[in-house]
Design an enzyme around this catalytic site. Structure first.
Site: not given
Ligand code: MOS
Length: 744
Positions: A464, A505-506, A627, A629, A631, A637, A704
């Site tokens: 990512t 994650g971010a 925000r 981080l 673009p 993504q 997602e």
């Molecule tokens: Mo994502 S489908 O929550 O790895």
């Protein structure tokens, strides 16, 4: 902030394109054995015997593991930060629960020897009747209760009564097939046990949780397991759990005391690491004649495995996407003899939005309303489920910006009124949403005496761009140029962090990194104001700024001190700071301020009037994800997820033979995903959204949401082009051609 918000190229881009980045299957060790798994060929029953002589006859075979000789494993409970995998552990009994289950492993000096030996294994079974036909077994569904600590079935008001008295009721059933993740890099493990320490190179979305899983499953101490995952070639949910091949690799390393490499084949990715389950959804929408929703009922049935409930929470957003007082979401699972399903990009939401946003389009058609207008009439100004304000919400702007970019005014409400040669043209749209969540994360920042910094966290970069954006966040937090900051991740020994999943994650890692940087700044400030030789001696810490490796006076930036000089004069020691965000602040944040990212998907399709071939000719989407981080990373993504939405809408389908439970589709020749020629130019619009409540940096996550709503927007556009409503994915030409022909 200097770097956050900039379209900075990947810090690991050069390593990746030049091939110096090593993935889990790229490692070779002296004396390494190759592991090849073999699979059951029945869907349900017991193994009576193995005939292994022909396999042992292959030169180079060192060991063959089956339930008869494999070590006993322990089922771990309460793994923090991992997603549940199968309900049973591999090679522990003669029980067969699905066709393609891994029932043994050959270890040999070469890959070829292991493959040949595995192909020669003969297995005899006592077969029992299996449950294989989802559609025929819906009556056996049950409510799984909870998933990810939340009740999956939800209710407010009285939807049944509201639907019974509504002026307009729209009721439809939508069907989706099994889908598979197919990251470019298949799952792979290179593993070594030296008698005490287990060292694993893995491809995982959670290095820390995976290390715990190896330890507990194999009966080792947590401190004796190291999992690294420095580069990952995509994951999408199929690397978020501890799967059978990982347990088998661990057993093999312990049994042989030699390094072992186990790489799943592309075919084994279809029966080894989960999938998005088959799904049937019934959606009922009740509205008044102006289109205001008075009642919603959304019942979802998904296939699960026979010994564990995996719920595809397709009704997850139904309670909060639109304002409506009477809502009922029912989630049911149907146990079948197939491999365990798992999270797959936009779990619940990518699937739920297809049904729900198709139903909204059907309602708009029924009422003669523009689909955007119908959504605006039901706009939720506050979270209708919790009756609290959102931390921020830009969905209205997303509709406006997306519509403008698509040229929505060119759409005709009447199907089959726009045509270009042999092609009908149609437009469709859908809302997109995904919750903005966080998981546990800890980070450590170390400012070295030479003025460079190492910031570390046991998180991982699935591809990512996490290592890039975290370097940006760290550089800003430390007031350093980016080229003096190294972000270290993908190692379970680093400060503990949770899974990279659920678009967390971010927000999680950046919050911890920012706090770690702040802790270092505080220590630097103390040095700057206490050191008599410092140009900033005696000032207040609140008067100080940090940039380009210097502490300076905010009111007079020419008064400054270099970090290096300050540290040199004060013992020359590394300055260390820690940052931590935890479950408590997450829950508090979610309970107090419902946070969601929102978006609006717009597509134009062309449907061939004779063959029914559907081409997506344009895609535009606008997102409010807090925000941004970086673009460039976020656009990539989101566009990638939108491409997957095209696959979900038009191509992707894993077909099983319901007589044998054998998958008939097991590779990329049969499981179709979009290629370049299938994808038009994609316009991703990122709204400038400032959310000060969600977390200190205002990050909502964007992993997602890009796929949510795409399949509905495409199905809605196909309807708009042709007048044909497709309620079972994928929308392949066979579903359109007959109707198109009979209508001529
Ligand atoms: Mo994502 S489908 O929550 O790895």
């Amino acid at each position: 902030m200097n770097y956050v918000g900039q379209p900075i190229a990947r810090v690991d881009g050069r390593a990746k394109v030049t091939g110096t980045a090593s993935y889990a299957g790229d490692y070779a060790m002296r004396g390494m054995l190759h592991a090849v798994l073999f699979e059951s060929t029945i869907p349900c029953g017991t193994i009576r015997s193995f005939e292994l002589a022909a396999a042992w006859a292959i030169s180079g075979v060192v060991e063959i593991l089956t339930f008869q000789n494999a070590m006993r494993l322990h089922k771990p409970k309460n793994i923090i930060g991992g997603v549940k995998a199968e309900g049973f552990l591999p090679l522990q009994s003669n029980e067969v629960r699905y066709n393609g289950q891994f029932i043994g492993c050959v270890l040999a000096e070469t890959l070829e020897a292991a493959q040949e030996a595995a192909s020669r294994v003969v297995v005899r079974y006592d077969e029992r009747p299996a449950k294989l036909d989802f559609g025929a077994l819906l009556d056996e569904a049950h409510d799984p209760g909870t998933q990810f600590y939340q009740k999956v079935s939800k209710k407010r008001g009285d939807a049944a009564a509201a639907l019974a008295t509504a002026e307009v009721v729209m009721s439809s059933t939508y069907v989706m097939p099994t889908e598979h993740h197919n990251p470019m890099e298949p799952c792979a493990v290179t593993i070594l046990f030296d008698g005490q320490t287990l060292t694993v190179r893995d491809s995982t979305q959670a290095v820390f949780a995976t290390a715990q899983q190896y330890a507990k499953t194999l009966g080792l101490k947590a401190k004796d397991v190291v999992v690294t995952s420095k580069f990952i070639g995509g994951a999408f949910g199929c690397k978020a759990s501890f799967w059978p091949h990982q347990a088998i690799a661990g057993m093999a390393a312990i049994a042989t005391r030699r390094p072992v490499k186990l790489v799943l084949t592309r075919q084994q990715m279809f029966n080894g690491v989960g999938h998005r389950p088959r799904l049937t959804q019934h959606v009922e929408l009740g509205a008044d004649h102006e289109g205001r929703l008075v009642g919603i009922r959304h019942r979802c049935f998904n296939a699960t495995a026979v010994d564990i409930d995996y719920c595809e929470t397709a009704g997850g957003e139904t309670t909060q996407l639109y304002a409506c007082d009477h809502v009922e979401v029912k989630q049911m699972v149907v146990p079948l003899n197939y491999m365990t399903p798992s999270s797959m990009r936009g779990p619940g939401h990518a699937s739920g939005s297809y049904a729900f946003e198709s139903a909204m389009d059907e309602l708009a058609v029924r009422l003669g309303l523009d689909p955007i207008e119908l959504r605006l009439r039901n706009y939720a100004e506050i979270d209708p489920a919790r009756r609290r304000p959102f931390t921020s919400k830009s969905l209205r702007e997303c509709y406006a910006r997306g519509a403008e970019a698509m040229g929505w005014e060119k759409r005709s409400a009447q199907p089959r009124s726009l045509r270009d040669g042999d092609w009908w043209i149609g437009y469709g749209m859908a809302s997109a949403t995904y919750p903005a969540l966080r998981v546990n994360a800890k980070a450590r920042a170390q400012l070295l005496p030479d003025g460079c910094a190492v910031v570390s966290c046991a998180t991982q970069d699935l591809g990512t761009g996490a290592s890039t954006v975290m370097t940006q966040v760290a550089a800003d937090a430390l007031g350093l140029p980016m080229d003096r900051v190294t972000f270290d991740l993908g190692d379970s020994r680093l400060p503990q962090s949770g899974i990279s999943g659920g678009s967390t994650g971010a927000a999680s890692v950046a919050s911890a990194v920012a706090l770690a940087g702040q802790a270092v700044r505080e220590k630097l400030s103390k040095l700057a104001i206490c050191d008599r030789c410092s140009a900033l001696y005696g000032f207040d810490v609140a008067q100080l700024g940090f940039s380009n490796g210097r502490v300076y006076l905010l009111t007079d930036p020419t008064r400054s001190e270099e970090y290096v000089a300050l540290m040199h004069r004060n013992g020359g020691k590394t300055i260390e700071g820690e940052g931590k965000v935890g479950v408590i602040d997450i829950l508090r944040g979610v309970l107090i301020n419902p946070g969601h990212a929102y978006g609006a998907q717009f597509v134009q399709v062309r449907v061939h009037a004779t063959t029914g071939e559907v081409r997506v000719s344009r895609m535009c989407a606008a997102f409010g994800c807090g925000r941004i981080l970086n673009p460039m990373m976020v656009t990539s993504q989101l566009a990638g997820a939108m491409v997957w939405g095209v696959g979900q809408a038009l191509m992707e389908e894993t077909v099983a033979d319901v007589r044998t439970g054998r998958l008939a589709v097991k590779d990329l020749a049969q499981y179709h995903v979009p290629v370049h020629a299938d994808i038009p130019e994609i316009e991703v619009i990122l709204l400038d959204e400032k959310d000060e409540k969600i977390n200190p940096l205002g990050i909502k996550g964007a992993g997602e949401i890009g796929i949510t709503g795409v399949a509905a927007a495409i199905a809605n556009a196909v309807y708009n082009a042709t007048g044909i409503r497709i309620r079972d994915l994928p929308i392949t030409p066979d579903k359109l051609i007959g109707v198109l022909a009979s209508d001529r």
